[in-house]
Design an enzyme around this catalytic site. Structure first.
Site, PDB file in Angstrom:
ATOM      1  N   GLN A  36      -0.807   0.440  -5.698  1.00 20.48           N
ATOM      2  CA  GLN A  36      -0.093  -0.457  -4.668  1.00 20.48           C
ATOM      3  C   GLN A  36       0.317  -1.780  -5.663  1.00 20.48           C
ATOM      4  OE1 GLN A  36      -1.083  -0.811  -0.743  1.00 20.48           O
ATOM      5  NE2 GLN A  36       0.872   0.105   0.000  1.00 20.48           N
ATOM      6  N   THR A  89      -6.894  -0.846  -0.906  1.00 24.78           N
ATOM      7  CA  THR A  89      -7.643   0.416  -0.920  1.00 24.78           C
ATOM      8  C   THR A  89      -6.591   1.410  -0.829  1.00 24.78           C
ATOM      9  OG1 THR A  89      -9.643  -0.736   0.069  1.00 24.78           O
ATOM     10  CG2 THR A  89      -9.535   1.538   0.118  1.00 24.78           C
ATOM     11  N   HIS A  90      -5.452   1.283  -0.871  1.00 28.48           N
ATOM     12  CA  HIS A  90      -4.758   2.276  -0.531  1.00 28.48           C
ATOM     13  C   HIS A  90      -4.123   2.789  -1.798  1.00 28.48           C
ATOM     14  CE1 HIS A  90      -3.247  -1.280   2.075  1.00 28.48           C
ATOM     15  NE2 HIS A  90      -4.370  -0.659   2.632  1.00 28.48           N
ATOM     16  N   ILE A  91      -4.957   4.000  -2.209  1.00 29.34           N
ATOM     17  CA  ILE A  91      -4.978   4.696  -3.481  1.00 29.34           C
ATOM     18  C   ILE A  91      -4.359   5.975  -2.892  1.00 29.34           C
ATOM     19  CG2 ILE A  91      -6.141   3.478  -5.391  1.00 29.34           C
ATOM     20  CD1 ILE A  91      -8.525   5.597  -4.553  1.00 29.34           C
TER      21      ILE A  91
END
Lengths: 585, 258
Positions: free
Chosen positions: A347, A515-517
């Site tokens: 992101q 943490t948005h992988i």
């Protein structure tokens, strides 16, 4: 190696999606076993005052995060480089223990844009056949927002979401997000308190003709009882949300809303401290037959057979388990063949600090989701003709914590120590705020996951290797959005506007971003371009299902949890159908 | 990276304390070292005349924990001198040692952090993109100590004296140059060492809960107006919207609720 008695459904990973799937299945009496590598956090210092409020232990030393000495990732920016292990990861934070990252998340809950599941078709339709660059493998999900809407609605009710609706059944509502996908009803709870930083931002946005709205959140604005009879307390705005467990049970978390209830159900079992090492695969029969487990308390290894296996671990772990177990064809960026590991996305972030001599922001009076947001420049909510990039970002005034180790702002040019440093901290701590962008990251042919040839985890398995960087499209988008953010910053009336903290390139594992992988085990309409079907069923093993952000073929400018919850609840229902008549869904 | 530190005139008188401590250590290593000679309290005594933020009683609350678990005498001297430069006694706080910052760092290095807990430590150790993070076969404690030794040798090379006997002005200039990558290390990248390990420990020492030995008397929380615990603010967030929060003047820590 011993083989234990077979179970109907075995779920790998005891986080949010596993809890939601198990809720649907055990309600019908289906036998479910959840395997979780970590322990139970609900009775420890992490869940109790006063030690819950320990920034050093939980936030800085990552007390709830994956043990990097056992499992980490290697990183390189281009596929012709040698990857090195990230020995202490800061950029994203997988959870460990029952509840997973659902324990330490901030609670932001978005539904993605109505067109997100058809993003490829959407762009081609709007901008023509040349709209999508050849090295950007965007693809449709094979499911529509309308199909997911009832599950979004259920998920928001289960998690007591607080928010202001902007679009109910196509009717735009003042105060909400005018770009919101149509909802079947309002949010279950009123939005969180708007803070001073949000009021400043809202006023600036109004001058510029933008529509700021409060972040929808699984931080409970009031006392709440969900349709299962599970209860949330009222958010205390304590500023210890992200990286912490909410001791007030005011953050929608699987540990609060799902697992205590599930553990009362006869057909449910959770095995803690159980590391899943791999899957047993019958390639001829196209079935996953068992899960290879290690009991971390006793050291015993065993096989756990099951009729259905669901991978519901963190993005990276889902991909690792498939690659390590040799299920599906690994993606190769050179020949552009294979699918496992493909479309790994992150992101885009940027920010700016604002300083006001006479305004009191009290940064410590905050929840993990107290922010005002605009959606005008996210995704394809604006015309991209001639811009040279696709995608976009939210712009927000966020105030999540005043935790003093990491949460202080000082103006540009402040020395890093000494009396002047102390004075600047004293002067500006309560009088500063931050604007940020959180943006999409579309897939690139060169961004992917694979097995590292050199480095191994504590169990002897190859580490997952990230080949990732922010490519041209994301850099251009970040520059465009940063300009929009700085324009708002200049309209906020600050005494000092900090310099732009732009997107950091190359990608840096040492900086927390989000943490948005996503990606690695992506969903799609054909086995040629995806790992799992639109029903999240593995194309090469019909009794194997994968759920999590690893199934997203792209990352949007929204936090991924909303569609994740909807997809997991839908999978729970799909598995009931599958069990009645095993085969391709 | 170059070795171009601006030279300040060496302070020839400044070495007395270090020499004395060394002689004492050599001559009487079996004797108990009186509190007045252990690092923390020496500066504490000096501080009595300094203008530090006073506790309600009029006297500043200062560190009362003595004795190091990890540091040897040379390391202690370096770290104490550094912390009193980075946090000088002034109208905002007592000096760094009296704020407990040295005790904090010593305890962190002696404890699980310093021993590399939960940090991936398997080889091989290859150098590559900085964005992958440090690739050294050292625990944080070993890395910290290796850096102290190299920085001390750099100070000697540049000023003709060890770091802890430089004047505060010299020491500050040395740290500025080191942080900016203008002091070459022998085997280590001293800027990376300072910026990725030392500086974060300094900030933690100032602002972590006093439970860990730093931030004595919550002096840094008072300085910025962070109220600490219990932080149940559901009513405050409405009542003090855009207004000063009174609890910020009187913070509470974990110990106050234990």
């Amino acid at each position: 190696m011993k083989t234990r008695a077979s179970k109907t459904v075995v779920i790998v990973g005891g986080g949010l999606t596993a809890g939601l799937i198990a809720r649907q299945l055990t309600a019908k009496g289906v036998e479910v076993l959840v395997l979780e590598r970590g322990g139970d956090h609900s009775k420890g210092p992490e869940s109790s005052l006063p030690n819950q409020r320990d920034e050093l232990r939980w936030a800085v030393r990552q007390g709830l995060i994956q043990d990097w000495s056992r499992e980490t990732y290697t990183l390189r920016h281009q596929h012709n480089q040698t990857a090195l292990p990230v020995r202490w990861m800061e950029s994203f934070l997988p959870g460990q223990g029952l509840g997973g990252a659902g324990n330490h998340w901030n609670g932001h809950l978005w539904r993605w844009a109505e067109y997100d599941p058809q993003l490829r078709s959407h762009y081609l339709h709007r901008y023509g056949k040349q709209a999508i660059p050849a090295d950007m493998p965007l693809q449709d999900w094979g499911v529509t927002y309308a199909q997911l809407e009832p599950y979004h609605d259920l998920f928001e009710k289960l998690f007591g979401v607080s928010g202001q609706a902007g679009n109910i059944g196509g009717k735009k509502l003042p105060g909400g997000n005018p770009f919101e996908a149509p909802r079947s009803g309002p949010y279950p709870q009123a939005p969180l308190q708007v803070l001073e930083s949000g009021l400043v931002f809202k006023q600036a946005c109004e001058q510029l003709g933008y529509h700021a709205f409060p972040q929808a959140a699984a931080n409970s604005s009031g006392a709440y009882t969900n349709p299962d009879g599970q209860k949330l307390g009222q958010c205390q705005y304590c500023g210890h949300c992200e990286r912490f467990i909410c001791e007030a049970n005011a953050k929608g978390s699987p540990q609060v809303l799902l697992y205590p209830m599930l553990r009362e159900r006869k057909s449910f079992e959770v095995r803690l401290n159980t590391q899943v090492l791999g899957l047993r695969y019958d390639a001829a029969g196209k079935r996953a037959t068992a899960v290879h487990c290690l009991d971390l308390l006793t050291g015993e290894e065993y096989e756990q057979p099951a009729e259905v296996i669901v991978l519901a671990a963190f993005t990276m772990s889902n991909t690792q388990l498939l690659l390590h177990s040799k299920i599906g064809k690994p993606y190769d960026p050179v020949s552009n063949t294979g699918v496992v590991g493909k479309n790994f996305c992150y992101q885009v972030n940027a920010g700016v600090d604002l300083f006001f001599k006479d305004k009191w922001f009290n940064p410590f009076l905050a929840s993990g989701s107290t922010q005002m947001v605009i959606d005008e420049f996210n995704n394809d909510n604006f015309d991209h003709s001639g811009l040279g990039f696709l995608g976009g970002a939210t712009i927000q005034a966020y105030q999540f914590s005043g935790r003093p180790i990491k949460g202080r702002r000082v103006p540009d040019g402040t020395p890093r120590w000494g009396t002047a440093w102390k004075q600047a901290n004293a002067d500006w701590y309560a009088h500063s705020m931050t604007l940020g962008i959180e943006g999409s990251c579309y897939p690139h042919r060169g961004n992917y996951l694979s097995l590292d040839p050199t480095y191994r985890d504590a169990y002897g398995r190859p580490l997952i290797r990230m080949t990732f960087d922010f490519r041209d499209n994301e850099q251009k988008m970040a520059a465009f959005l940063s300009n929009k953010m700085m324009e708002i910053a200049r309209h906020c009336g600050a005494d000092k506007v900090g310099s732009l903290q732009g997107l950091v390139t190359p990608f840096d594992s040492r900086l927390y971003q989000t943490t948005h992988i996503v990606g690695g085990t992506i969903m799609g309409e054909t086995p040629h371009d995806s790992v799992v079907s639109p029903h999240l069923q593995h194309w090469d093993a019909h009794n194997l299902f994968v759920v999590g952000a690893s199934v997203y073929p792209h990352n949007s400018g929204y936090n991924p949890t909303g569609p994740l919850g909807a997809l997991a609840l839908r999978l729970g229902d799909d598995l009931q159908r599958y069990l009645q008549r095993p085969g391709r869904l | 990276m170059t070795d171009s530190v601006d030279f300040l005139p060496p302070d020839s008188a400044g070495s007395a304390r270090r020499v004395f401590l060394k002689q004492l250590a050599a001559a009487s290593s079996s004797l108990p070292l009186g509190k007045a000679l252990a690092g923390g309290s020496a500066t504490a005594m000096l501080l009595q005349s300094a203008d530090a933020t006073a506790a309600p009683s009029g006297k500043p609350v200062i560190n009362t924990v003595y004795g190091y678990q990890s540091f040897g005498p040379d390391e202690a001297a370096f770290v104490e001198a550094m912390l009193n430069i980075m946090c000088p006694a002034d109208h905002l706080t007592p000096g760094g040692v009296d704020c407990g910052l040295a005790i904090y760092i010593d305890r962190q290095l002696a404890g699980s952090f310093g021993q590399g807990a939960r940090r991936y430590a398997a080889g091989p150790f290859l150098q590559g993109a900085a964005q992958c993070g440090p690739q050294l076969p050292l625990t944080p404690e070993q890395y910290f100590k290796a850096g102290v030794a190299e920085a001390d040798r750099a100070a000697q090379r540049l000023y003709g004296q060890l770091f802890d006997v430089l004047t505060p002005q010299q020491g500050d200039a040395f740290l500025q140059q080191l942080a900016a990558g203008r002091v070459a290390g022998e085997q280590l990248d001293l800027a990376e060492w300072f910026n990725s390990l030392v500086y974060p420990l300094f900030a933690e020492a100032c602002f972590a809960d006093p439970l860990y030995g730093g931030n004595v008397g919550m002096v840094f929380w008072k300085m910025i107006g962070y109220p600490g615990l219990p932080a149940t603010h559901a009513l405050d967030v409405v009542q003090y919207l855009g207004k000063p929060y009174p609890g910020a003047a009187n913070p509470k820590s974990i110990a106050d609720f234990s």
